[in-house]
Write a protein that holds these residues in place. Structure first.
Motif, PDB file in Angstrom:
ATOM      1  N   UNK A 172      -1.062 -12.895  12.638  1.00  0.00           N
ATOM      2  CA  UNK A 172      -0.958 -11.549  12.063  1.00  0.00           C
ATOM      3  C   UNK A 172      -2.295 -10.815  12.094  1.00  0.00           C
ATOM      4  N   UNK A 173      -3.383 -11.580  12.168  1.00  0.00           N
ATOM      5  CA  UNK A 173      -4.697 -10.960  12.136  1.00  0.00           C
ATOM      6  C   UNK A 173      -5.074 -10.412  10.770  1.00  0.00           C
ATOM      7  N   UNK A 174      -4.259 -10.674   9.750  1.00  0.00           N
ATOM      8  CA  UNK A 174      -4.522 -10.188   8.387  1.00  0.00           C
ATOM      9  C   UNK A 174      -4.781 -11.370   7.463  1.00  0.00           C
ATOM     10  N   UNK A 175      -5.506 -11.084   6.370  1.00  0.00           N
ATOM     11  CA  UNK A 175      -5.700 -12.109   5.344  1.00  0.00           C
ATOM     12  C   UNK A 175      -4.813 -11.854   4.137  1.00  0.00           C
ATOM     13  N   UNK A 176      -4.547 -10.577   3.859  1.00  0.00           N
ATOM     14  CA  UNK A 176      -3.822 -10.195   2.652  1.00  0.00           C
ATOM     15  C   UNK A 176      -2.513  -9.495   3.005  1.00  0.00           C
ATOM     16  N   UNK A 177      -1.457  -9.788   2.241  1.00  0.00           N
ATOM     17  CA  UNK A 177      -0.204  -9.040   2.402  1.00  0.00           C
ATOM     18  C   UNK A 177      -0.389  -7.705   1.682  1.00  0.00           C
ATOM     19  N   UNK A 178      -0.415  -6.579   2.414  1.00  0.00           N
ATOM     20  CA  UNK A 178      -0.592  -5.282   1.748  1.00  0.00           C
ATOM     21  C   UNK A 178       0.499  -5.086   0.694  1.00  0.00           C
ATOM     22  N   UNK A 179       0.110  -4.528  -0.457  1.00  0.00           N
ATOM     23  CA  UNK A 179       1.050  -4.430  -1.571  1.00  0.00           C
ATOM     24  C   UNK A 179       1.994  -3.250  -1.360  1.00  0.00           C
ATOM     25  N   UNK A 180       3.281  -3.527  -1.129  1.00  0.00           N
ATOM     26  CA  UNK A 180       4.205  -2.428  -0.821  1.00  0.00           C
ATOM     27  C   UNK A 180       4.491  -1.533  -2.025  1.00  0.00           C
ATOM     28  N   UNK A 181       4.131  -1.997  -3.218  1.00  0.00           N
ATOM     29  CA  UNK A 181       4.256  -1.133  -4.398  1.00  0.00           C
ATOM     30  C   UNK A 181       3.397   0.113  -4.207  1.00  0.00           C
ATOM     31  N   UNK A 182       2.281  -0.064  -3.478  1.00  0.00           N
ATOM     32  CA  UNK A 182       1.389   1.060  -3.210  1.00  0.00           C
ATOM     33  C   UNK A 182       1.597   1.633  -1.819  1.00  0.00           C
ATOM     34  N   UNK A 183       1.798   0.763  -0.803  1.00  0.00           N
ATOM     35  CA  UNK A 183       1.913   1.261   0.575  1.00  0.00           C
ATOM     36  C   UNK A 183       3.305   1.813   0.864  1.00  0.00           C
ATOM     37  N   UNK A 184       4.295   1.377   0.118  1.00  0.00           N
ATOM     38  CA  UNK A 184       5.715   1.723   0.292  1.00  0.00           C
ATOM     39  C   UNK A 184       6.306   1.096   1.564  1.00  0.00           C
ATOM     40  N   UNK A 185       5.559   0.217   2.228  1.00  0.00           N
ATOM     41  CA  UNK A 185       6.051  -0.407   3.463  1.00  0.00           C
ATOM     42  C   UNK A 185       6.686  -1.767   3.122  1.00  0.00           C
ATOM     43  N   UNK A 186       7.896  -1.707   2.596  1.00  0.00           N
ATOM     44  CA  UNK A 186       8.577  -2.932   2.170  1.00  0.00           C
ATOM     45  C   UNK A 186       8.968  -3.795   3.369  1.00  0.00           C
ATOM     46  N   UNK A 187       9.376  -3.127   4.480  1.00  0.00           N
ATOM     47  CA  UNK A 187       9.762  -3.907   5.658  1.00  0.00           C
ATOM     48  C   UNK A 187       8.562  -4.572   6.313  1.00  0.00           C
ATOM     49  N   UNK A 188       7.432  -3.889   6.297  1.00  0.00           N
ATOM     50  CA  UNK A 188       6.218  -4.502   6.842  1.00  0.00           C
ATOM     51  C   UNK A 188       5.821  -5.736   6.048  1.00  0.00           C
ATOM     52  N   UNK A 189       5.936  -5.647   4.729  1.00  0.00           N
ATOM     53  CA  UNK A 189       5.629  -6.809   3.887  1.00  0.00           C
ATOM     54  C   UNK A 189       6.600  -7.945   4.174  1.00  0.00           C
ATOM     55  N   UNK A 190       7.874  -7.611   4.318  1.00  0.00           N
ATOM     56  CA  UNK A 190       8.865  -8.661   4.605  1.00  0.00           C
ATOM     57  C   UNK A 190       8.623  -9.292   5.970  1.00  0.00           C
ATOM     58  N   UNK A 191       8.210  -8.501   6.961  1.00  0.00           N
ATOM     59  CA  UNK A 191       7.891  -9.072   8.281  1.00  0.00           C
ATOM     60  C   UNK A 191       6.794 -10.127   8.145  1.00  0.00           C
ATOM     61  N   UNK A 192       5.734  -9.784   7.416  1.00  0.00           N
ATOM     62  CA  UNK A 192       4.620 -10.730   7.233  1.00  0.00           C
ATOM     63  C   UNK A 192       5.081 -11.966   6.458  1.00  0.00           C
ATOM     64  N   UNK A 193       5.871 -11.732   5.424  1.00  0.00           N
ATOM     65  CA  UNK A 193       6.349 -12.843   4.591  1.00  0.00           C
ATOM     66  C   UNK A 193       7.237 -13.786   5.405  1.00  0.00           C
ATOM     67  N   UNK A 194       8.083 -13.237   6.250  1.00  0.00           N
ATOM     68  CA  UNK A 194       8.949 -14.094   7.071  1.00  0.00           C
ATOM     69  C   UNK A 194       8.123 -14.911   8.067  1.00  0.00           C
ATOM     70  N   UNK A 195       7.176 -14.261   8.730  1.00  0.00           N
ATOM     71  CA  UNK A 195       6.348 -14.972   9.708  1.00  0.00           C
ATOM     72  C   UNK A 195       5.568 -16.101   9.041  1.00  0.00           C
ATOM     73  N   UNK A 196       4.939 -15.793   7.908  1.00  0.00           N
ATOM     74  CA  UNK A 196       4.118 -16.802   7.235  1.00  0.00           C
ATOM     75  C   UNK A 196       4.975 -17.904   6.618  1.00  0.00           C
ATOM     76  N   UNK A 197       6.166 -17.558   6.166  1.00  0.00           N
ATOM     77  CA  UNK A 197       7.043 -18.584   5.588  1.00  0.00           C
ATOM     78  C   UNK A 197       7.440 -19.606   6.641  1.00  0.00           C
ATOM     79  N   UNK A 198       7.643 -19.137   7.879  1.00  0.00           N
ATOM     80  CA  UNK A 198       7.942 -20.081   8.968  1.00  0.00           C
ATOM     81  C   UNK A 198       6.747 -20.997   9.206  1.00  0.00           C
ATOM     82  N   UNK A 199       5.552 -20.431   9.168  1.00  0.00           N
ATOM     83  CA  UNK A 199       4.346 -21.247   9.346  1.00  0.00           C
ATOM     84  C   UNK A 199       4.163 -22.250   8.208  1.00  0.00           C
ATOM     85  N   UNK A 200       4.426 -21.804   7.002  1.00  0.00           N
ATOM     86  CA  UNK A 200       4.309 -22.688   5.836  1.00  0.00           C
ATOM     87  C   UNK A 200       5.323 -23.821   5.934  1.00  0.00           C
ATOM     88  N   UNK A 201       6.534 -23.467   6.322  1.00  0.00           N
ATOM     89  CA  UNK A 201       7.585 -24.478   6.463  1.00  0.00           C
ATOM     90  C   UNK A 201       7.167 -25.536   7.487  1.00  0.00           C
TER      91      UNK A 201
END
Ligand code: 4NP
Length: 149
Positions: free
Chosen positions: A116-145
């Motif tokens: 992802x090239x990112x360290x932090x999941x941008x907070x969608x409460x402020x960015x309003x990008x809920x789908x972008x946050x979910x994309x990152x969460x899904x990718x990282x969850x696969x890596x964690x798994x």
């Protein structure tokens, strides 16, 4: 069984989404996990996740509606095997509560998504990008798994 706790600031956007996404991926892969999430703040204790995040997650098949916010606490260091923060501020707040001698690892979620090239999941409460946050969460969850399998 591996017990994984996801932590963000409010426990109404990123960490409940990560909890639900990771739980579903783990169940589908047959990995035995117990999951929960918590916020470093006390702002939303007892509240369900934020409506726009509930709806964005539901559109991808994740049900967040029964989750309720709670605050991160010192006992979480012994109640869980792995603590996953959504951003560097979360990790700082987590580490400030660490009991002497606790060895429980605390990592950033995006440590598991180096692509992802990112360290932090941008907070969608402020960015309003809920789908972008979910994309990152899904990718990282696969890596964690993968890291736990
Ligand atoms: P979260 O997002 O940490 O991903 O749950 C936030 C939700 C609410 C607030 C801040 C962050 N708030 O200021 O109420």
């Amino acid at each position: 069984m591996t017990r994984v706790l996801f932590v963000c600031l409010g426990n109404i956007c990123r960490s409940p989404a990560a909890e639900a996404v990771f739980r579903q991926l783990a169940a589908a892969s047959g990995l035995d996990v117990a999951t929960d999430s918590a916020g470093t703040s006390n702002w939303h204790i007892g509240n369900p996740p934020y409506g726009p995040m509930i709806r964005a997650a539901a559109a991808r098949g994740y049900d967040l509606s029964m989750l309720r916010a709670r605050q991160f606490r010192r006992a979480d260091f012994s109640d869980f095997d792995l603590i996953i923060g959504m951003d560097s501020d979360n990790i700082g707040d987590i580490e400030r509560l660490r009991p002497a001698g606790s060895q429980t690892p605390a990592a950033r979620l995006l440590d598991y998504a180096p692509q992802s090239g990112l360290r932090d999941v941008p907070d969608p409460y402020y960015t309003r990008d809920f789908d972008g946050a979910l994309d990152l969460i899904e990718t990282a969850s696969r890596g964690l798994l993968k890291s736990l399998s």
